[in-house]
Design a protein around this motif. Sequence first.
Motif, PDB file in Angstrom:
ATOM      1  N   MET A   1      -6.807   4.222   9.746  1.00  0.00           N
ATOM      2  CA  MET A   1      -7.610   4.235   8.520  1.00  0.00           C
ATOM      3  C   MET A   1      -7.627   2.884   7.818  1.00  0.00           C
ATOM      4  N   ALA A   2      -8.828   2.442   7.478  1.00  0.00           N
ATOM      5  CA  ALA A   2      -8.988   1.209   6.711  1.00  0.00           C
ATOM      6  C   ALA A   2      -8.884   1.472   5.207  1.00  0.00           C
ATOM      7  N   ASP A   3      -9.380   2.629   4.767  1.00  0.00           N
ATOM      8  CA  ASP A   3      -9.436   2.965   3.336  1.00  0.00           C
ATOM      9  C   ASP A   3      -8.399   4.035   3.042  1.00  0.00           C
ATOM     10  N   GLN A   4      -7.213   3.624   2.581  1.00  0.00           N
ATOM     11  CA  GLN A   4      -6.090   4.558   2.462  1.00  0.00           C
ATOM     12  C   GLN A   4      -5.800   4.990   1.022  1.00  0.00           C
ATOM     13  N   PHE A   5      -6.302   4.300   0.019  1.00  0.00           N
ATOM     14  CA  PHE A   5      -6.166   4.689  -1.387  1.00  0.00           C
ATOM     15  C   PHE A   5      -4.745   5.172  -1.731  1.00  0.00           C
ATOM     16  N   PRO A   6      -3.790   4.279  -1.857  1.00  0.00           N
ATOM     17  CA  PRO A   6      -2.402   4.682  -2.126  1.00  0.00           C
ATOM     18  C   PRO A   6      -2.160   5.039  -3.596  1.00  0.00           C
ATOM     19  N   VAL A   7      -2.668   6.176  -3.992  1.00  0.00           N
ATOM     20  CA  VAL A   7      -2.486   6.647  -5.369  1.00  0.00           C
ATOM     21  C   VAL A   7      -1.008   6.785  -5.704  1.00  0.00           C
ATOM     22  N   ASP A   8      -0.207   7.168  -4.717  1.00  0.00           N
ATOM     23  CA  ASP A   8       1.221   7.341  -4.962  1.00  0.00           C
ATOM     24  C   ASP A   8       1.906   6.028  -5.364  1.00  0.00           C
ATOM     25  N   GLN A   9       1.306   4.915  -5.042  1.00  0.00           N
ATOM     26  CA  GLN A   9       1.827   3.624  -5.490  1.00  0.00           C
ATOM     27  C   GLN A   9       1.235   3.221  -6.836  1.00  0.00           C
ATOM     28  N   TRP A  10      -0.060   3.402  -6.996  1.00  0.00           N
ATOM     29  CA  TRP A  10      -0.721   3.003  -8.246  1.00  0.00           C
ATOM     30  C   TRP A  10      -0.241   3.819  -9.441  1.00  0.00           C
ATOM     31  N   ILE A  11       0.023   5.104  -9.246  1.00  0.00           N
ATOM     32  CA  ILE A  11       0.389   5.964 -10.372  1.00  0.00           C
ATOM     33  C   ILE A  11       1.685   5.509 -11.018  1.00  0.00           C
ATOM     34  N   LYS A  12       2.526   4.834 -10.285  1.00  0.00           N
ATOM     35  CA  LYS A  12       3.801   4.367 -10.831  1.00  0.00           C
ATOM     36  C   LYS A  12       3.609   3.292 -11.895  1.00  0.00           C
TER      37      LYS A  12
END
Length: 272
Positions: free
Chosen positions: A194-205
Amino acid sequence: MKQFKRIALGIGIVAVVAYGLVLGAMYVFQRDFQYDRGGRLFALSETTLAQAEQVRIPSAGGSVVTGWYQTPAQGKPLIVYFRGNAQSFSREHERYEAFVADGYGFLAFDYRGFPGSPGEVTEANILADGLAAFDWAAAKGFPIVLWGRSLGSGPATYVASLRDADALLLETPFDSAVSVAADRYWFLPVGWLMADQFPVDQWIKEVSEPVLVAHGTADRTIGVSHGERVYALAPNPDELWIEPGAGHSDMWARGLWERAKGFFARAEAGAR
């Protein structure tokens, strides 16, 4: 015995080749699997949004995204709405009609590659368009709250991690797009593909705004565990609303707007 071994070897070779073809197809056509870019841009005349206007927002690389905008009533915030992964933002006009009926302003828009905005749909473009939309809205001078639905939970959380808003509402969010893909395609190395992984679990921090997460237990598109994990990572959690029996597109009909208004009122009171 030798014949059996030759047959087994042949079957194994065919299976490996087939698996390789599947991997290649998923890699080459991955954005066709990931995004639903069909549909059309509705005209404002097809809605009851008599005071809204269609706007064109400059984004990265000289691109432009199309959206609808209406100012809020006095004392109400402006909702920057990050649409989900289906057709155009304009198809959800009933939501915007409810927003303005209660005095809220809104800005909703299509990311590049979706019906209202020309260009290529990629994670980088979606995030850049989200930032451009927020900055355009912030220049209006109103209090801002963010609403991210499904795919929109990615750019909404990303924007909240980099900009100052009063609240972040996440409707049926994922903790990462690659995690959703792994739920469906457990037999593929999606983390590599996957090129587009959208790491919300990182951004939410990095999100300081109060966070409300709304999810349904019968969501088969993005499982409820994704929303639960996102909420657990939020530094400033406000409410986790898990609705029994609700599917991916059921939260609005189950009373999400009433929940949202209460959340936004709490957040605005805390921001004063």
